[in-house]
Design a protein around this motif. Structure first.
Motif, PDB file in Angstrom:
ATOM      1  N   ARG A  19       0.855  -1.189   0.000  1.00  0.00           N
ATOM      2  CA  ARG A  19       0.000   0.000   0.000  1.00  0.00           C
ATOM      3  C   ARG A  19       0.889   1.237   0.000  1.00  0.00           C
ATOM      4  O   ARG A  19       1.991   1.219   0.544  1.00  0.00           O
ATOM      5  N   LEU A  20       0.383   2.317  -0.594  1.00  0.00           N
ATOM      6  CA  LEU A  20       1.151   3.548  -0.755  1.00  0.00           C
ATOM      7  C   LEU A  20       0.435   4.718  -0.100  1.00  0.00           C
ATOM      8  O   LEU A  20      -0.781   4.860  -0.221  1.00  0.00           O
ATOM      9  N   GLY A  21       1.208   5.558   0.574  1.00  0.00           N
ATOM     10  CA  GLY A  21       0.715   6.814   1.113  1.00  0.00           C
ATOM     11  C   GLY A  21       1.653   7.935   0.711  1.00  0.00           C
ATOM     12  O   GLY A  21       2.860   7.725   0.592  1.00  0.00           O
ATOM     13  N   LEU A  22       1.099   9.106   0.477  1.00  0.00           N
ATOM     14  CA  LEU A  22       1.895  10.259   0.065  1.00  0.00           C
ATOM     15  C   LEU A  22       1.832  11.336   1.136  1.00  0.00           C
ATOM     16  O   LEU A  22       0.761  11.629   1.664  1.00  0.00           O
ATOM     17  N   ALA A  23       2.981  11.924   1.433  1.00  0.00           N
ATOM     18  CA  ALA A  23       3.053  13.047   2.374  1.00  0.00           C
ATOM     19  C   ALA A  23       3.943  14.104   1.722  1.00  0.00           C
ATOM     20  O   ALA A  23       5.128  14.214   2.025  1.00  0.00           O
ATOM     21  N   ILE A  24       3.352  14.836   0.796  1.00  0.00           N
ATOM     22  CA  ILE A  24       4.078  15.859   0.056  1.00  0.00           C
ATOM     23  C   ILE A  24       3.745  17.203   0.704  1.00  0.00           C
ATOM     24  O   ILE A  24       2.662  17.745   0.493  1.00  0.00           O
ATOM     25  N   ALA A  25       4.659  17.730   1.483  1.00  0.00           N
ATOM     26  CA  ALA A  25       4.389  18.911   2.308  1.00  0.00           C
ATOM     27  C   ALA A  25       4.411  20.202   1.503  1.00  0.00           C
ATOM     28  O   ALA A  25       5.296  20.421   0.675  1.00  0.00           O
ATOM     29  N   LYS A  26       3.448  21.054   1.784  1.00  0.00           N
ATOM     30  CA  LYS A  26       3.377  22.377   1.158  1.00  0.00           C
ATOM     31  C   LYS A  26       4.581  23.225   1.582  1.00  0.00           C
ATOM     32  O   LYS A  26       5.051  24.065   0.829  1.00  0.00           O
ATOM     33  N   LYS A  27       5.082  22.977   2.765  1.00  0.00           N
ATOM     34  CA  LYS A  27       6.250  23.715   3.260  1.00  0.00           C
ATOM     35  C   LYS A  27       7.501  23.374   2.434  1.00  0.00           C
ATOM     36  O   LYS A  27       8.353  24.233   2.219  1.00  0.00           O
ATOM     37  N   THR A  28       7.595  22.121   1.995  1.00  0.00           N
ATOM     38  CA  THR A  28       8.751  21.675   1.224  1.00  0.00           C
ATOM     39  C   THR A  28       8.623  22.010  -0.252  1.00  0.00           C
ATOM     40  O   THR A  28       9.557  22.498  -0.877  1.00  0.00           O
ATOM     41  N   ILE A  29       7.464  21.680  -0.833  1.00  0.00           N
ATOM     42  CA  ILE A  29       7.198  21.939  -2.249  1.00  0.00           C
ATOM     43  C   ILE A  29       6.129  23.026  -2.300  1.00  0.00           C
ATOM     44  O   ILE A  29       4.946  22.758  -2.103  1.00  0.00           O
ATOM     45  N   LYS A  30       6.535  24.248  -2.568  1.00  0.00           N
ATOM     46  CA  LYS A  30       5.649  25.412  -2.445  1.00  0.00           C
ATOM     47  C   LYS A  30       4.503  25.433  -3.453  1.00  0.00           C
ATOM     48  O   LYS A  30       3.369  25.722  -3.110  1.00  0.00           O
ATOM     49  N   LYS A  31       4.790  25.145  -4.707  1.00  0.00           N
ATOM     50  CA  LYS A  31       3.792  25.286  -5.773  1.00  0.00           C
ATOM     51  C   LYS A  31       2.924  24.036  -5.888  1.00  0.00           C
ATOM     52  O   LYS A  31       3.427  22.910  -5.923  1.00  0.00           O
TER      53      LYS A  31
ATOM     54  N   ASN B  40       1.555  18.307  -7.304  1.00  0.00           N
ATOM     55  CA  ASN B  40       0.703  17.377  -8.054  1.00  0.00           C
ATOM     56  C   ASN B  40       1.513  16.570  -9.064  1.00  0.00           C
ATOM     57  O   ASN B  40       1.254  15.383  -9.268  1.00  0.00           O
ATOM     58  N   ARG B  41       2.511  17.186  -9.694  1.00  0.00           N
ATOM     59  CA  ARG B  41       3.362  16.465 -10.650  1.00  0.00           C
ATOM     60  C   ARG B  41       4.149  15.367  -9.935  1.00  0.00           C
ATOM     61  O   ARG B  41       4.266  14.245 -10.433  1.00  0.00           O
ATOM     62  N   ILE B  42       4.648  15.675  -8.749  1.00  0.00           N
ATOM     63  CA  ILE B  42       5.386  14.685  -7.966  1.00  0.00           C
ATOM     64  C   ILE B  42       4.463  13.541  -7.551  1.00  0.00           C
ATOM     65  O   ILE B  42       4.824  12.365  -7.647  1.00  0.00           O
ATOM     66  N   LYS B  43       3.260  13.864  -7.102  1.00  0.00           N
ATOM     67  CA  LYS B  43       2.303  12.823  -6.709  1.00  0.00           C
ATOM     68  C   LYS B  43       1.980  11.902  -7.881  1.00  0.00           C
ATOM     69  O   LYS B  43       1.916  10.679  -7.722  1.00  0.00           O
ATOM     70  N   ARG B  44       1.767  12.480  -9.058  1.00  0.00           N
ATOM     71  CA  ARG B  44       1.487  11.658 -10.236  1.00  0.00           C
ATOM     72  C   ARG B  44       2.654  10.732 -10.556  1.00  0.00           C
ATOM     73  O   ARG B  44       2.465   9.555 -10.875  1.00  0.00           O
ATOM     74  N   ALA B  45       3.875  11.255 -10.455  1.00  0.00           N
ATOM     75  CA  ALA B  45       5.065  10.451 -10.733  1.00  0.00           C
ATOM     76  C   ALA B  45       5.187   9.292  -9.742  1.00  0.00           C
ATOM     77  O   ALA B  45       5.501   8.158 -10.132  1.00  0.00           O
ATOM     78  N   VAL B  46       4.920   9.568  -8.466  1.00  0.00           N
ATOM     79  CA  VAL B  46       5.017   8.517  -7.441  1.00  0.00           C
ATOM     80  C   VAL B  46       3.961   7.445  -7.681  1.00  0.00           C
ATOM     81  O   VAL B  46       4.249   6.249  -7.653  1.00  0.00           O
ATOM     82  N   ARG B  47       2.713   7.870  -7.924  1.00  0.00           N
ATOM     83  CA  ARG B  47       1.642   6.891  -8.160  1.00  0.00           C
ATOM     84  C   ARG B  47       1.925   6.038  -9.393  1.00  0.00           C
ATOM     85  O   ARG B  47       1.716   4.829  -9.380  1.00  0.00           O
ATOM     86  N   GLU B  48       2.396   6.676 -10.458  1.00  0.00           N
ATOM     87  CA  GLU B  48       2.696   5.933 -11.685  1.00  0.00           C
ATOM     88  C   GLU B  48       3.803   4.913 -11.452  1.00  0.00           C
ATOM     89  O   GLU B  48       3.691   3.756 -11.852  1.00  0.00           O
ATOM     90  N   SER B  49       4.851   5.323 -10.786  1.00  0.00           N
ATOM     91  CA  SER B  49       5.952   4.410 -10.500  1.00  0.00           C
ATOM     92  C   SER B  49       5.483   3.240  -9.637  1.00  0.00           C
ATOM     93  O   SER B  49       5.831   2.090  -9.886  1.00  0.00           O
ATOM     94  N   PHE B  50       4.680   3.545  -8.623  1.00  0.00           N
ATOM     95  CA  PHE B  50       4.154   2.492  -7.751  1.00  0.00           C
ATOM     96  C   PHE B  50       3.279   1.516  -8.530  1.00  0.00           C
ATOM     97  O   PHE B  50       3.404   0.305  -8.380  1.00  0.00           O
ATOM     98  N   ARG B  51       2.399   2.036  -9.386  1.00  0.00           N
ATOM     99  CA  ARG B  51       1.521   1.165 -10.180  1.00  0.00           C
ATOM    100  C   ARG B  51       2.330   0.222 -11.053  1.00  0.00           C
ATOM    101  O   ARG B  51       1.999  -0.955 -11.194  1.00  0.00           O
ATOM    102  N   LEU B  52       3.393   0.740 -11.665  1.00  0.00           N
ATOM    103  CA  LEU B  52       4.190  -0.071 -12.571  1.00  0.00           C
ATOM    104  C   LEU B  52       5.053  -1.093 -11.836  1.00  0.00           C
ATOM    105  O   LEU B  52       5.376  -2.142 -12.384  1.00  0.00           O
TER     106      LEU B  52
END
Length: 122
Positions: A48-60, A65-77
């Motif tokens: 199972r996968l969980g994402l914790a992409i902090a607004k403090k770390t990644i401002k925009k 969202n681009r990072i989240k998509r990349a992580v989900r895609e990599s996990f799916r594959l």
């Protein structure tokens, strides 16, 4: 493999705060310039996968969202090769400006490292 094999249904997601807390309490860690990935064994027959992409770390929001998509895609594959573990991915500041192929390579290294480390722990 069918198209369903590459989906991301709810059973492959960490959903509750308790599930996240379990991973954060005693994790196996993998860190590089772009991500910190935490993992712990679970009793389910799949990862199972969980994402914790902090607004403090990644401002925009666009970058988050681009990072989240990349992580989900990599996990799916890669999830057919990942053992029964719960994973939480935290992005680091350099991930915001990294190209997608670089993020994919980084995540692939993390998946392999965590599989090796979690196989040896109970």
């Amino acid at each position: 493999m069918s198209a369903e094999d590459f989906g991301f249904p709810d059973q492959y997601r960490l959903g509750t705060p308790a599930e996240y807390k379990k991973v954060f309490t005693n994790p196996v860690k993998s860190t590089d310039k772009y991500f910190t990935v935490l993992a712990t064994n679970n009793i389910l027959p799949h990862p199972r996968l969980g994402l914790a992409i902090a607004k403090k770390t990644i401002k925009k929001a666009v970058a988050r969202n681009r990072i989240k998509r990349a992580v989900r895609e990599s996990f799916r594959l890669q999830r057919q090769h990942i053992v029964s573990i719960d994973i939480v991915v935290l992005a680091r500041g350099d991930a915001a400006n990294a190209a997608s192929p670089i993020l994919r390579k980084s995540l692939e290294r993390h998946w392999h490292k965590l599989v090796d480390r979690c196989d040896s722990c109970s």
